[in-house]
Design a protein around this motif. Structure first.
Motif, short mmCIF file in Angstrom:
data_model
loop_
_atom_site.label_atom_id
_atom_site.label_comp_id
_atom_site.label_asym_id
_atom_site.label_seq_id
_atom_site.Cartn_x
_atom_site.Cartn_y
_atom_site.Cartn_z
N UNK A 1 0.81 -1.21 0.00
CA UNK A 1 0.00 0.00 0.00
C UNK A 1 0.85 1.26 0.00
N UNK A 2 1.92 1.26 0.79
CA UNK A 2 2.81 2.41 0.82
C UNK A 2 3.50 2.59 -0.53
N UNK A 3 3.92 1.49 -1.16
CA UNK A 3 4.58 1.58 -2.46
C UNK A 3 3.62 2.13 -3.53
N UNK A 4 2.37 1.69 -3.50
CA UNK A 4 1.38 2.18 -4.45
C UNK A 4 1.11 3.66 -4.21
N UNK A 5 1.04 4.07 -2.95
CA UNK A 5 0.81 5.47 -2.63
C UNK A 5 1.95 6.35 -3.14
N UNK A 6 3.18 5.90 -2.94
CA UNK A 6 4.34 6.66 -3.42
C UNK A 6 4.31 6.76 -4.94
N UNK A 7 3.98 5.66 -5.62
CA UNK A 7 3.91 5.69 -7.08
C UNK A 7 2.81 6.64 -7.57
N UNK A 8 1.67 6.62 -6.91
CA UNK A 8 0.57 7.50 -7.31
C UNK A 8 0.94 8.97 -7.09
N UNK A 9 1.58 9.26 -5.97
CA UNK A 9 2.00 10.64 -5.72
C UNK A 9 3.06 11.10 -6.71
N UNK A 10 3.93 10.19 -7.12
CA UNK A 10 4.93 10.54 -8.14
C UNK A 10 4.26 10.84 -9.48
N UNK A 11 3.26 10.04 -9.85
CA UNK A 11 2.54 10.29 -11.10
C UNK A 11 1.78 11.61 -11.05
N UNK A 12 1.20 11.93 -9.91
CA UNK A 12 0.51 13.20 -9.76
C UNK A 12 1.50 14.36 -9.90
N UNK A 13 2.66 14.23 -9.31
CA UNK A 13 3.67 15.28 -9.40
C UNK A 13 4.13 15.47 -10.84
N UNK A 14 4.29 14.39 -11.58
CA UNK A 14 4.71 14.49 -12.98
C UNK A 14 3.63 15.19 -13.80
N UNK A 15 2.38 14.84 -13.57
CA UNK A 15 1.29 15.48 -14.32
C UNK A 15 1.19 16.97 -14.02
N UNK A 16 1.36 17.34 -12.75
CA UNK A 16 1.28 18.76 -12.39
C UNK A 16 2.46 19.53 -12.96
N UNK A 17 3.63 18.92 -13.00
CA UNK A 17 4.79 19.63 -13.54
C UNK A 17 4.64 19.85 -15.05
N UNK A 18 3.97 18.94 -15.73
CA UNK A 18 3.74 19.11 -17.16
C UNK A 18 2.73 20.22 -17.42
N UNK A 19 1.77 20.39 -16.54
CA UNK A 19 0.75 21.43 -16.72
C UNK A 19 1.34 22.82 -16.53
N UNK A 20 2.26 22.97 -15.61
CA UNK A 20 2.79 24.30 -15.32
C UNK A 20 3.69 24.81 -16.44
N UNK A 21 4.15 23.93 -17.31
CA UNK A 21 5.01 24.34 -18.41
C UNK A 21 4.28 24.98 -19.57
N UNK A 22 2.97 24.88 -19.60
CA UNK A 22 2.19 25.43 -20.71
C UNK A 22 1.95 26.92 -20.53
#
Length: 55
Positions: free
Chosen positions: A31-52
């Motif tokens: 569960x902790x590993x899945x949570x870390x992976x999900x938070x990393x994916x969210x961070x990647x998506x947000x960083x891509x949005x701020x570049x526009x």
């Protein structure tokens, strides 16, 4: 975005089961590993949005 929220929900459920059920501590770790992976994916998506640039 719904997929990421589903991952967070699954991580929380696995964590609760891992803590509550004796001998299933590996579910807490998963569960902790899945949570870390999900938070990393969210961070990647947000960083891509701020570049526009705004129109």
């Amino acid at each position: 975005m719904a997929f990421l929220l589903l991952l967070v929900l699954v991580a929380v459920v696995l964590g609760i089961i891992g803590v509550a059920a004796e001998g299933l501590g590996y579910l807490l770790i998963i569960g902790i590993a899945i949570l870390v992976a999900a938070l990393a994916l969210i961070a990647v998506r947000w960083s891509q949005r701020t570049g526009r640039p705004l129109r």
